[in-house]
Design an enzyme around this catalytic site. Structure first.
Site, short mmCIF file in Angstrom:
data_model
loop_
_atom_site.label_atom_id
_atom_site.label_comp_id
_atom_site.label_asym_id
_atom_site.label_seq_id
_atom_site.Cartn_x
_atom_site.Cartn_y
_atom_site.Cartn_z
N SER A 163 -6.36 2.12 -4.17
CA SER A 163 -6.78 0.79 -3.79
C SER A 163 -7.64 0.73 -2.52
CB SER A 163 -5.55 -0.10 -3.60
OG SER A 163 -4.73 0.39 -2.56
N LYS A 171 -8.68 -0.76 6.30
CA LYS A 171 -8.31 -1.44 5.06
C LYS A 171 -7.77 -2.83 5.40
CE LYS A 171 -5.63 -0.49 0.86
NZ LYS A 171 -4.89 0.55 0.15
N SER A 198 -3.56 5.73 -2.89
CA SER A 198 -4.68 4.87 -2.49
C SER A 198 -5.59 5.41 -1.40
CB SER A 198 -4.17 3.50 -2.08
OG SER A 198 -3.90 2.78 -3.25
N1 GLN Z 1 -2.88 2.96 -8.03
C1 GLN Z 1 -1.72 2.66 -7.25
C2 GLN Z 1 -1.11 1.38 -7.73
O1 GLN Z 1 -1.77 0.66 -8.39
C3 GLN Z 1 -2.13 2.57 -5.82
C4 GLN Z 1 -1.08 2.08 -4.88
C5 GLN Z 1 -1.44 2.31 -3.45
O2 GLN Z 1 -1.48 3.46 -3.01
N2 GLN Z 1 -1.65 1.25 -2.70
O3 GLN Z 1 0.00 1.09 -7.46
#
Ligand code: GLN
Length: 487
Positions: free
Chosen positions: A154, A79, A178
C-alpha cells in the site's frame, strides 16, 4: 549532476561542505514535484510552507555545524498514515480527508530533530489495505517505470516518489508487505523493520500487531542512514524494543565480504505461479551473493501455504476493530443527519471505500460470538507455527532470500475487481509480518521495462545483517542505480 540524482550520502557531502543549501535543494525537489507529480501522482499533500521553513532552519544548523547529522537538510516524504503535526494525514481515506493531527509521530519527531525537511505526504491504499494504491480514496499512483502499471501497495506513493526522484527517501508502513512490495515494483530499496524497532506512536494503525514503519530509499546505505535516525525505544509505544540502536551505516563501511554467512533458500518460495524472469533474476542474485563469500543452503518453511489466509483473517479482525473509531463523532468526516445511529451509518457509508467496508464486515463476522474460536483464535495458533518455521530455519542460517512478489508490477485495473487475486500478490511478503521479523527488498533485475526485487529476511533485530547483504550486493551490481524514463 542534477540534485535529485544524488543519494543521501552524496547530498550530505554537498550540504555539509556548504556547496548547496538545504533551501536550494528543497526548492529543486518542490519544482520537480510540481512538474512531474501530476503524472506520477505520488503525493496527496505537498507541504511547501513547512518544507521551506524546515530547510531554513536546517541551513542555520549547517552554518553553525551544531547538531549536524547525515540527514540534516535532507528532504523526504512520508506515507499518509504517519501523523504530521498541522499537515493533513488522511490515510488516503475520505473519512480523514481534512484531518490535521496536533502531534507528530515519533519517527517524524526524530527526523525533525535531525533537521530533515518534510516535502509532503504520499498516496496509499486506504488505511494500508491493498497492493496497488488503487484502493486510495483519492486517486491511483502510477508506476514511474510505466504509467499503465501500478506502483504496488500500500505504500505505492512513497515508492513511486523515491523512484521518480521526487524525494531522496520516504517513510513507508509495512503491515503485510507494504514497504517491500512497492519498493520491488518501483525499483527502490525498502526495509520492513523488526516489529517494535521503530516506534508506532503516531502511525495510524491498520493491524496493531503487524504494523511497522520502514525507510525506502535508493540504496541499502541510505536506508541504513534513515533507520538509525528513526529507530529506538519510545516510552509512548509499549511494544517498542528496548535494545540500543546500532550504527548501521558505520558497520556497512567496514563490510568487505559475506564470508561465514549462511543464506537459506526456502523451497516454498520458488513454486508454480512465480514468473520465470523474476525467478531467474533472483537466482542470479543469489549466485552473486554466494560469490561474495556466503554459503547457500536450501531450507523449508512448511507452513508457508497458510500465510495468506492467516494474515488476512487476523487483518480483517484487527482492522475492523481499529476502524471502529471513525464514527463521525470524534474526528474526520461527519455526516450530521438524523439521530446518532444515522450519523454513524451515513459517515461510514460515505467515508470508507469498498475494500475498507469489505474488510470491516469480514472482520466483524470473524470476531462475533461463536466464531472467535473458529477463526481468529485458530489463525493465531497457525501464526505461531509460521513463526516457528522461521525460528527453525534461523537455527541453520543467518538470512533467507526469496522473491518479493511473484510478478513484476501488474497493470492498473488488472486485479482491482478480484480481491482474492490482489491478496495473492502478497504471497511472499505476509509471513514475515506474522513472525514480526525484518526483511529488505533490493532491486535485482528488470523485465519488460519493470523492476524485479529480491527479499532478504532475517531473525528479529537482524537489520544490520540484512543491510550488509544488500549493501555488498549493491556494491557489485547496478540495478539500484537504474532509473525510470520520467527520471
Ligand atoms: N497488501 C496488504 C494488504 O492489503 C498490505 C498491507 C500493508 O502492509 N499495509 O493488507
Amino acid at each position: 549532476m542534477k540534485l535529485h540524482e544524488l543519494t543521501i550520502r552524496e547530498t550530505h557531502e554537498l550540504l555539509s561542505s556548504r556547496k548547496i543549501s538545504s533551501e536550494e535543494l528543497t526548492r529543486d525537489y518542490l519544482e520537480r514535484i510540481q512538474r512531474l507529480d501530476p503524472q506520477v501522482k505520488s503525493y496527496v499533500t505537498v507541504s511547501e510552507d513547512v518544507a521551506l521553513e524546515q530547510a531554513q532552519k536546517a541551513d542555520e544548523c549547517l552554518k553553525s555545524g551544531e547538531g549536524l547529522t547525515p540527514l540534516t537538510g535532507i528532504p523526504y516524504s512520508a506515507k499518509d498514515s504517519i501523523s504530521t503535526r498541522g499537515v493533513n494525514t488522511t490515510c488516503s481515506s475520505k473519512i480523514l480527508e481534512n484531518y490535521k493531527p496536533f502531534y507528530d509521530a515519533t519517527a517524524i519527531k526524530k527526523l525533525n530533530s535531525a533537521n530533515s525537511v518534510l516535502l509532503g505526504k504520499n498516496n496509499m491504499d486506504e488505511f494500508g489495505m491493498g497492493s496497488s494504491t488503487e484502493n486510495s480514496g483519492f486517486f491511483t499512483t502510477r508506476n514511474p517505470w510505466n504509467f499503465d502499471h501500478v506502483p504496488g501497495g500500500s505504500s505505492g506513493g512513497s515508492a513511486a516518489t523515491v523512484a521518480a526522484g521526487l524525494a531522496p527517501f520516504a517513510l513507508g508502513e509495512d503491515t503485510g508487505g507494504s514497504v517491500r512490495m512497492p519498493a520491488s515494483f518501483c525499483g527502490v530499496t525498502g526495509l520492513k523493520t523488526t516489529y517494535g524497532r521503530v516506534s508506532r506512536y503516531g502511525l495510524i494503525p491498520l493491524v496493531s500487531s503487524f504494523d511497522t514503519i520502514g525507510p525506502m530509499a535508493r540504496s541499502a546505505y541510505d536506508v541504513a542512514l534513515v533507520l538509525e535516525a528513526i529507530a529506538g525505544h519510545d516510552p509512548k509505544d509499549s511494544t517498542s524494543r528496548v535494545e540500543s540502536v546500532q550504527s548501521y551505516s558505520e558497520s556497512l563501511k567496514k563490510t568487505e565480504n559475506l564470508r561465514g554467512l549462511r543464506i537459506g533458500i526456502p523451497k516454498e518460495y520458488f513454486v508454480e505461479g512465480l514468473d520465470k524472469e523474476v525467478e531467474a533474476s533472483v537466482r542470479t542474485a543469489i549466485k552473486q551473493i554466494e560469490g561474495l563469500g556466503a554459503d547457500v543452503v536450501e531450507v523449508s518453511l512448511p507452513h508457508t501455504q497458510y500465510a495468506i489466509p492467516v494474515y488476512y483473517l487476523i487483518l480483517f479482525a484487527e482492522a475492523s476493530s481499529n476502524l471502529a473509531k471513525y464514527d463521525g463523532v470524534r474526528f474526520g468526516l461527519s455526516e450530521r443527519t438524523g439521530d446518532l445511529m444515522d450519523v454513524y451509518l451515513k459517515t461510514r457509508e460515505a467515508g470508507f471505500g469498498a475494500e475498507a467496508k469489505r474488510r470491516i464486515m469480514l472482520g466483524t463476522f470473524a470476531l462475533s460470538a461463536g466464531y472467535y474460536d473458529a477463526y481468529y483464535l485458530k489463525a493465531q495458533k497457525v501464526r505461531a507455527l509460521i513463526r516457528q518455521d522461521f525460528q527453525k530455519a534461523f537455527e541453520t542460517c543467518d538470512a533467507l532470500i526469496t522473491p518479493v512478489a511473484p510478478t513484476t508490477a501488474f497493470r492498473i485495473g488488472e486485479k482491482i475487481s478480484n480481491p482474492l487475486d490482489m491478496y495473492l500478490s502478497d504471497v511472499f511478503v505476509v509471513a514475515v509480518n506474522l513472525a514480526g521479523i525484518p526483511a529488505l527488498s533490493v532491486p535485482c533485475g528488470i523485465s519488460n521495462g519493470l523492476p524485479i526485487g529480491m527479499q532478504i529476511i532475517g531473525p528479529h533485530l537482524s537489520e544490520e545483517t540484512l543491510l550488509r547483504i544488500g549493501y555488498l550486493y549493491q556494491s557489485q551490481t547496478d540495478w539500484h542505480t537504474k532509473h525510470p524514463p520520467c527520471w
